[in-house]
Motif scaffolding. Structure first.
Motif: not given
Length: 120
Positions: A15, A67, A85
């Motif tokens: 994350g 991402r 992420s």
């Protein structure tokens, strides 16, 4: 002589985010498309993202779309990969590649890589 030097890798939690940089020297940077590849032990090197020499067009592997963002600053001879992420499967050595297609041959160069590890 041509040199590509990656930096910005490291250990990050799932994350999290990292920004990789690749600074080029010894070539006319604005004439080269730039790409990021990654490789894990025993696996083929795969294309992650690419950007045209003028920065107008980018491309991404399906696994990183939404991402990762590739960008470049031709004044600094540097290409970047913003990685958000992050997932454990993003763990790899990330390599910078400079590419130029000529009538006679394809001209390309590789950096030596920077390790990205995504783990809790």
């Amino acid at each position: 002589q041509v040199q590509l030097v990656e930096s910005g890798g490291g250990l990050v939690q799932p994350g999290g985010s990292l920004r990789l940089s690749c600074e080029a020297s010894g070539l006319t940077f604005g004439r080269f498309a730039m790409r990021w590849h990654r490789q894990t032990p025993g696996k083929e090197r795969e294309l992650v993202a690419g950007i045209t020499n003028d920065g107008a067009v980018t491309t991404y592997a399906d696994s990183v779309k939404g991402r990762f963002t590739i960008s470049r600053d031709n004044a600094k001879n540097t290409v970047y990969l913003q990685m958000n992420s992050l997932k454990p499967e993003d763990t790899a050595v990330y390599y910078c590649n400079a590419f130029r297609r000529l009538p006679q041959f394809d001209d390309f160069y590789w950096g030596r890589g920077t390790q990205v590890t995504v783990s809790s």
